[in-house]
Design an enzyme around this catalytic site. Structure first.
Site, PDB file in Angstrom:
ATOM      1  N   LYS A  13       0.813  -1.222   0.000  1.00 20.30           N
ATOM      2  CA  LYS A  13       0.000   0.000   0.000  1.00 20.30           C
ATOM      3  C   LYS A  13       0.846   1.271   0.000  1.00 20.30           C
ATOM      4  O   LYS A  13       0.605   2.184  -0.796  1.00 20.30           O
ATOM      5  CB  LYS A  13      -0.868  -0.099   1.259  1.00 20.30           C
ATOM      6  CG  LYS A  13      -1.880   0.926   1.516  1.00 20.30           C
ATOM      7  CD  LYS A  13      -2.784   0.465   2.671  1.00 20.30           C
ATOM      8  CE  LYS A  13      -2.036   0.073   3.940  1.00 20.30           C
ATOM      9  NZ  LYS A  13      -1.501   1.189   4.709  1.00 20.30           N
ATOM     10  N   ARG A 125      10.847  -7.753   5.011  1.00 29.28           N
ATOM     11  CA  ARG A 125      10.961  -6.346   5.382  1.00 29.28           C
ATOM     12  C   ARG A 125      11.610  -6.205   6.751  1.00 29.28           C
ATOM     13  O   ARG A 125      12.401  -5.312   6.991  1.00 29.28           O
ATOM     14  CB  ARG A 125       9.565  -5.716   5.390  1.00 29.28           C
ATOM     15  CG  ARG A 125       9.591  -4.231   5.605  1.00 29.28           C
ATOM     16  CD  ARG A 125       8.303  -3.584   5.138  1.00 29.28           C
ATOM     17  NE  ARG A 125       7.357  -3.431   6.205  1.00 29.28           N
ATOM     18  CZ  ARG A 125       6.107  -3.005   6.043  1.00 29.28           C
ATOM     19  NH1 ARG A 125       5.660  -2.725   4.854  1.00 29.28           N
ATOM     20  NH2 ARG A 125       5.307  -2.882   7.067  1.00 29.28           N
ATOM     21  N   ARG A 142      -0.980  -6.998  13.939  1.00 28.57           N
ATOM     22  CA  ARG A 142      -1.457  -6.050  12.922  1.00 28.57           C
ATOM     23  C   ARG A 142      -2.345  -6.743  11.896  1.00 28.57           C
ATOM     24  O   ARG A 142      -3.342  -6.185  11.445  1.00 28.57           O
ATOM     25  CB  ARG A 142      -0.272  -5.358  12.238  1.00 28.57           C
ATOM     26  CG  ARG A 142       0.264  -4.194  13.089  1.00 28.57           C
ATOM     27  CD  ARG A 142       1.673  -3.796  12.723  1.00 28.57           C
ATOM     28  NE  ARG A 142       1.844  -3.458  11.336  1.00 28.57           N
ATOM     29  CZ  ARG A 142       2.970  -3.656  10.641  1.00 28.57           C
ATOM     30  NH1 ARG A 142       4.027  -4.190  11.233  1.00 28.57           N
ATOM     31  NH2 ARG A 142       3.038  -3.318   9.387  1.00 28.57           N
TER      32      ARG A 142
HETATM   33  P1  ADP Z   1       0.806  -1.055   7.766  1.00 31.36           P
HETATM   34  O1  ADP Z   1      -0.308  -0.820   6.798  1.00 31.36           O
HETATM   35  O2  ADP Z   1       1.953  -1.806   7.161  1.00 31.36           O
HETATM   36  O3  ADP Z   1       0.348  -1.655   9.053  1.00 31.36           O
HETATM   37  P2  ADP Z   1       1.024   1.846   8.380  1.00 31.36           P
HETATM   38  O4  ADP Z   1       2.275   2.661   8.282  1.00 31.36           O
HETATM   39  O5  ADP Z   1      -0.105   2.204   7.471  1.00 31.36           O
HETATM   40  O6  ADP Z   1       1.501   0.343   8.168  1.00 31.36           O
HETATM   41  O7  ADP Z   1       0.482   1.899   9.899  1.00 31.36           O
HETATM   42  C1  ADP Z   1       1.319   1.631  10.993  1.00 31.36           C
HETATM   43  C2  ADP Z   1       0.547   1.780  12.302  1.00 31.36           C
HETATM   44  O8  ADP Z   1       0.068   3.132  12.443  1.00 31.36           O
HETATM   45  C3  ADP Z   1      -0.704   0.921  12.439  1.00 31.36           C
HETATM   46  O9  ADP Z   1      -0.392  -0.393  12.861  1.00 31.36           O
HETATM   47  C4  ADP Z   1      -1.491   1.720  13.497  1.00 31.36           C
HETATM   48  O10 ADP Z   1      -0.977   1.505  14.797  1.00 31.36           O
HETATM   49  C5  ADP Z   1      -1.193   3.170  13.122  1.00 31.36           C
HETATM   50  N1  ADP Z   1      -2.222   3.704  12.197  1.00 31.36           N
HETATM   51  C6  ADP Z   1      -2.015   4.095  10.909  1.00 31.36           C
HETATM   52  N2  ADP Z   1      -3.162   4.530  10.352  1.00 31.36           N
HETATM   53  C7  ADP Z   1      -4.135   4.396  11.301  1.00 31.36           C
HETATM   54  C8  ADP Z   1      -5.538   4.656  11.336  1.00 31.36           C
HETATM   55  N3  ADP Z   1      -6.200   5.125  10.267  1.00 31.36           N
HETATM   56  N4  ADP Z   1      -6.199   4.407  12.502  1.00 31.36           N
HETATM   57  C9  ADP Z   1      -5.560   3.956  13.570  1.00 31.36           C
HETATM   58  N5  ADP Z   1      -4.251   3.673  13.604  1.00 31.36           N
HETATM   59  C10 ADP Z   1      -3.528   3.886  12.483  1.00 31.36           C
END
Ligand code: ADP
Length: 199
Positions: A13, A125, A142
């Site tokens: 993503k 990763r 996650r």
């Molecule tokens: P990935 O999709 O690989 O888990 P991201 O960088 O998108 O990685 O997100 C990392 C972390 O940031 C998530 O596991 C969460 O803790 C937090 N996070 C990101 N976006 C949101 C969201 N929209 N709502 C709540 N927590 C979020």
């Protein structure tokens, strides 16, 4: 081009969102990156955020929604974007509807990748990257959070016939091309709204 990219950890993503944003000259809004920056700079009441992120849980809807609203407020109504990492809960999806009232329609794209491939990618990763939440137990959490909290978001958009599922298990350039197509206003010709598949 107003694209929302939804997909499990490891689906590509972030990489795809950055490529699509660059190719379309629109901002890439990544909630994970914004939250990591906020924690690193100590600018936000970072403890709760850091704790949630490092254990693989979600940060509260309120905090994340405020952050996204702030980013949107900086954009003209006509400016497009690629939104990466939001919405991750149905509450966030409802909040996004409100934020989009003054703007045009959204292309909501699910990046679908088989679970065993996700695990393989995340393992790779972890070996090369420095993200603290790529630890094995946190990755498992996650993925579980994705199934529990974010899958219902897909159903939310599916019920409106506005979910476009793109196969994320293709060469990266092909994935980018399909996402760009999904965000293109003339893409209807390629889209089967009954199945939500883009072929
Ligand atoms: P990935 O999709 O690989 O888990 P991201 O960088 O998108 O990685 O997100 C990392 C972390 O940031 C998530 O596991 C969460 O803790 C937090 N996070 C990101 N976006 C949101 C969201 N929209 N709502 C709540 N927590 C979020």
């Amino acid at each position: 081009m107003r694209i929302v990219l939804i997909g499990p950890p490891g689906c590509g993503k972030g990489t795809q969102a950055a490529r699509v944003a660059q190719a379309s000259h629109v901002p890439h809004i990544a909630t994970g990156d914004i939250l990591r920056r906020a924690v690193a700079s100590g600018s936000m009441l970072g403890d709760a955020v850091r704790e949630a992120m490092s254990s693989g849980e979600l940060v509260s809807d309120e905090i994340v929604t405020d952050l996204v609203a702030e980013q949107m407020a900086d954009l003209d109504a006509g400016t497009g974007f690629v939104l990466d990492g939001f919405p991750r809960t149905v509450e966030q999806a409802i909040a996004l509807d409100v934020l989009m009232e003054e703007r045009g329609p959204l292309a909501v794209v699910e990046l679908a990748v088989p679970e065993d491939e996700l695990v393989r990618r995340l393992r790779r990763r972890r070996d090369t990257d420095a993200r603290a939440d790529d630890d094995e137990a946190v990755v498992r959490e996650r993925l579980a959070v994705y199934h529990r909290m974010t899958k219902p978001v897909l159903d939310f958009y599916k019920a409106r016939r506005s979910l476009i599922t793109v196969n994320g298990h293709l060469p990266p350039e092909d994935v980018t091309e399909r996402i760009m197509l999904a965000g293109d206003p003339v893409f209807d010709a390629h889209f089967d709204s009954l199945t939500g598949r883009l072929d």
